[in-house]
Design a protein around this motif. Structure first.
Motif, short mmCIF file in Angstrom:
data_model
loop_
_atom_site.label_atom_id
_atom_site.label_comp_id
_atom_site.label_asym_id
_atom_site.label_seq_id
_atom_site.Cartn_x
_atom_site.Cartn_y
_atom_site.Cartn_z
N GLY A 21 0.79 -1.23 0.00
CA GLY A 21 0.00 0.00 0.00
C GLY A 21 0.82 1.28 0.00
O GLY A 21 0.28 2.36 -0.25
N LEU A 22 2.12 1.18 0.30
CA LEU A 22 2.96 2.38 0.27
C LEU A 22 3.14 2.85 -1.16
O LEU A 22 3.15 2.05 -2.09
N GLN A 23 3.28 4.17 -1.32
CA GLN A 23 3.44 4.75 -2.65
C GLN A 23 4.88 5.20 -2.86
O GLN A 23 5.56 5.58 -1.91
N ALA A 24 5.33 5.14 -4.11
CA ALA A 24 6.68 5.56 -4.47
C ALA A 24 6.61 6.49 -5.67
O ALA A 24 5.82 6.29 -6.59
N ASP A 25 7.45 7.52 -5.63
CA ASP A 25 7.62 8.41 -6.78
C ASP A 25 8.56 7.74 -7.76
O ASP A 25 9.65 7.30 -7.37
N LEU A 26 8.15 7.67 -9.02
CA LEU A 26 8.96 7.01 -10.04
C LEU A 26 9.17 7.89 -11.25
O LEU A 26 8.29 8.68 -11.60
N ALA A 27 10.31 7.72 -11.89
CA ALA A 27 10.54 8.25 -13.23
C ALA A 27 10.38 7.06 -14.16
O ALA A 27 10.99 6.00 -13.93
N ILE A 28 9.55 7.22 -15.19
CA ILE A 28 9.23 6.09 -16.07
C ILE A 28 9.55 6.43 -17.52
O ILE A 28 9.20 7.50 -18.02
N PHE A 29 10.20 5.47 -18.18
CA PHE A 29 10.52 5.57 -19.60
C PHE A 29 9.76 4.45 -20.31
O PHE A 29 9.85 3.29 -19.92
N LEU A 30 8.99 4.81 -21.31
CA LEU A 30 8.23 3.83 -22.09
C LEU A 30 8.80 3.73 -23.50
O LEU A 30 9.17 4.75 -24.09
N SER A 31 8.85 2.53 -24.01
CA SER A 31 9.30 2.35 -25.39
C SER A 31 8.54 1.19 -26.02
O SER A 31 8.06 0.30 -25.33
N PRO A 32 8.43 1.21 -27.35
CA PRO A 32 7.67 0.15 -28.02
C PRO A 32 8.40 -1.19 -28.01
O PRO A 32 9.63 -1.24 -28.06
N VAL A 33 7.63 -2.26 -27.94
CA VAL A 33 8.12 -3.61 -28.16
C VAL A 33 7.53 -4.03 -29.50
O VAL A 33 6.31 -3.98 -29.68
N LYS A 34 8.41 -4.42 -30.42
CA LYS A 34 7.97 -4.76 -31.77
C LYS A 34 8.20 -6.23 -32.06
O LYS A 34 9.13 -6.85 -31.53
N ASP A 35 7.35 -6.79 -32.93
CA ASP A 35 7.52 -8.17 -33.35
C ASP A 35 8.51 -8.23 -34.52
O ASP A 35 9.07 -7.21 -34.94
N GLU A 36 8.70 -9.42 -35.07
CA GLU A 36 9.67 -9.61 -36.15
C GLU A 36 9.30 -8.85 -37.42
O GLU A 36 10.16 -8.60 -38.28
N ASP A 37 8.04 -8.43 -37.56
CA ASP A 37 7.61 -7.65 -38.72
C ASP A 37 7.67 -6.15 -38.47
O ASP A 37 7.28 -5.37 -39.33
N GLY A 38 8.13 -5.76 -37.29
CA GLY A 38 8.24 -4.34 -36.97
C GLY A 38 6.95 -3.73 -36.44
O GLY A 38 6.88 -2.52 -36.26
#
Length: 135
Positions: free
Chosen positions: A89-106
């Protein structure tokens, strides 16, 4: 990809101090490293297959949906700061980086999330601001 390369990549993910979690486009967790276990308090076997919102505040879910849609359409999402919730239940401040996950066809098939706990930094900034305000 040969087995040696797969082992090397898995080893890199597991040894990272940052939480590395992947989700599909429905925001279901597909991978969860050791740092994610520590950050969120859920073992991988408990988290994989569950929606990412299990570690989110309800008010942040819409923002995640928007960011995942942007990545799906190959729109870059800047690193952002947010709050996530530990199993206890405790909360944490986060820095988040998102990036795409691609399949073999892009094609984008998911999103990789790399999260770093910045709670101490945020607390120090708050103390500094309070000190300056007090003076």
């Amino acid at each position: 990809m040969n087995q040696k390369i797969q082992y090397l990549l898995a080893s890199i993910l597991e040894s990272s101090r940052d939480s590395i979690v992947s989700i599909d486009l429905d925001r279901i967790i597909t991978s969860w490293n050791q740092a994610a276990e520590e950050l969120y308090g859920h073992p991988a076997k408990e988290a994989i297959g569950k929606p990412l919102h299990m570690v989110m505040r309800p008010e942040d879910i819409h923002d995640l949906i928007e960011k995942v849609n942007n990545i799906k359409h190959e729109i870059t999402v800047q690193v952002y700061e947010t709050i996530r919730v530990h199993k206890n239940g405790l909360q944490a401040d986060l820095a988040i980086f998102l990036s795409p996950v691609k399949d073999e066809d892009g094609e984008v098939v998911g999103v990789s999330t790399i999260a770093r706990d910045i709670s101490i930094r945020k607390m120090q900034e708050k103390q500094k601001d309070e000190f300056i305000e007090y003076r």
